[in-house]
Write an enzyme that holds these catalytic residues in place. Sequence first.
Site, mmCIF file in Angstrom:
data_model
loop_
_atom_site.group_PDB
_atom_site.id
_atom_site.type_symbol
_atom_site.label_atom_id
_atom_site.label_comp_id
_atom_site.label_asym_id
_atom_site.label_seq_id
_atom_site.Cartn_x
_atom_site.Cartn_y
_atom_site.Cartn_z
ATOM 1 N N SER A 1 -57.113 -20.104 52.063
ATOM 2 C CA SER A 1 -56.226 -21.076 52.704
ATOM 3 C C SER A 1 -56.127 -20.750 54.187
ATOM 4 C CB SER A 1 -54.835 -21.041 52.068
ATOM 5 O OG SER A 1 -53.893 -21.758 52.843
ATOM 6 N N HIS B 1 -50.814 -27.900 23.357
ATOM 7 C CA HIS B 1 -49.803 -28.604 24.159
ATOM 8 C C HIS B 1 -49.481 -27.818 25.432
ATOM 9 C CE1 HIS B 1 -49.056 -31.017 20.512
ATOM 10 N NE2 HIS B 1 -49.157 -29.859 19.890
ATOM 11 N N SER C 1 -79.452 -55.292 41.299
ATOM 12 C CA SER C 1 -80.251 -54.431 42.172
ATOM 13 C C SER C 1 -79.408 -53.562 43.093
ATOM 14 C CB SER C 1 -81.213 -55.291 43.000
ATOM 15 O OG SER C 1 -81.978 -54.484 43.857
#
Length: 487
Positions: free
Chosen positions: A285, A155, A330
């Site tokens: 970043s 959990h 197709s």
Amino acid sequence: NRAPRVARVPGVRVGHLSCGGWPPRECVPVLVQSCKLTVLRGLLVFQELGLDISTEQISELEGSVFNVDFKAAAAEERLTRHDVMAHVHVLAALCPRAAPIIHLGATSCYVGDNTDLIILRDGFDVLLPKVAGCIDRLAKFADQYKSLPTLGFTHLQPAQLTTVGKRACLWLQDLLMDERAIKRAKEDLRFRGVKGTTGSQASFLQLFNGDGERVKALDKKVTEMAGFARSYTVCGQTYTRKVDVESVSVLSSLGATAHKICSDIRLLANMKELEEPFESTQIGSSAMPYKRNPMRSERTCAIARHLMTLVNNPLHTAATQWMERTLDDSANRRITLAEAFLSADAVLLTLQNVCEGLVVYPKVIERHISQELPFMSTENVIMAMVKEGADRQECHEHIRVLSHEAGARVKQEGLDNDLIERIKRTSYFSPILPQLDDLLDPATFVGRAPEQTFSIRDDPTSQRKIKEFYVREEMLKSLKLYGIRGS
């Protein structure tokens, strides 16, 4: 309103995924040669079975296998609006003596579907060594860290301890299942063979003047020349689109495995317990220079998520094929099949890179264990006290009170878990204080996790399988004629 495509060849149309929309360079000769070899094989067997086809016609066609004029084919298709016939016309112009027999008795699906099946088979051959490579890298990682305790999570909450290597084996087991499924899908493939416009072989029966045995022989020989042991006994105009369902399903399942692995890695990176490879000059970043984003795992998850959704297309296609065939399969297939294999390839390449460069931070893991282990150790403390003659219920109550006090300190004051210190200060627990450190050794909380951690290197069968895959990959790269297959 035509679907986007590149490297247009009969039967296989590569969709827009990959660099700038183009497929890997090695794909183009595979596609082209597989198509033309499909045509050539049929004519060779026609000749062998007694039809009036000259050796000169066959030789002329053989010489054109590597000669494909895509510009001419594209111009022809603008006129005919038919991809296969565009190539037939271009091939006929290249081979004027063979022109009268090209596409004899065949339908577009003789070229297209048979080529698709060759490409599916060879596509699996390209992917399997890469699955094996990921298995090999993860097995080495699992073996290296099989005894390093770490918090388990259920959990997404701290749970009983496991080991870093045992967790990697959860990933490894799923990859082994994918390898088995992909290999099985490949081995289940059959050839469409020589079946005619609606699968009845009527045109070929007419060519052989009603001789059904020669039609069966033609089907069998063409199938064998393409490297297949069997052809589908029953076809409409196409092979059943359930084949596409099975083929894409195993790749979508592989996508789920890769997504789970890389999601776990991303969560562990957030906890600073584990990181994917990060180059010394890599920028995490543009705004926050300190960041070490798990961008490879994120990329894998992104493509894997796309791969997982693709199985819906062949499911709908198989469900909506009316009678012997409708052409609405197709345009969808030319995108879906290509993207499934290209996506799987991209996922495996990135996943292997991640797996072979994983970095583990044992001290961070140790700190996280120390924050949770006191609570987990309470059952061991109770058992030790009972062995020293204490009453189990009375001991349980002491532990309950101390645990709640320590928990409040952690949650309300943001301080470290001091349950063990509280136990040491409580005279009731004095009989077990000398053994308290042993009771808190993380290695005693991992059960059989180190033994459960298996390395693929310890399995002779699996090790041999991996080696065979890599050998096969090298053979595929070195073959100059992609329609010729080694044993």
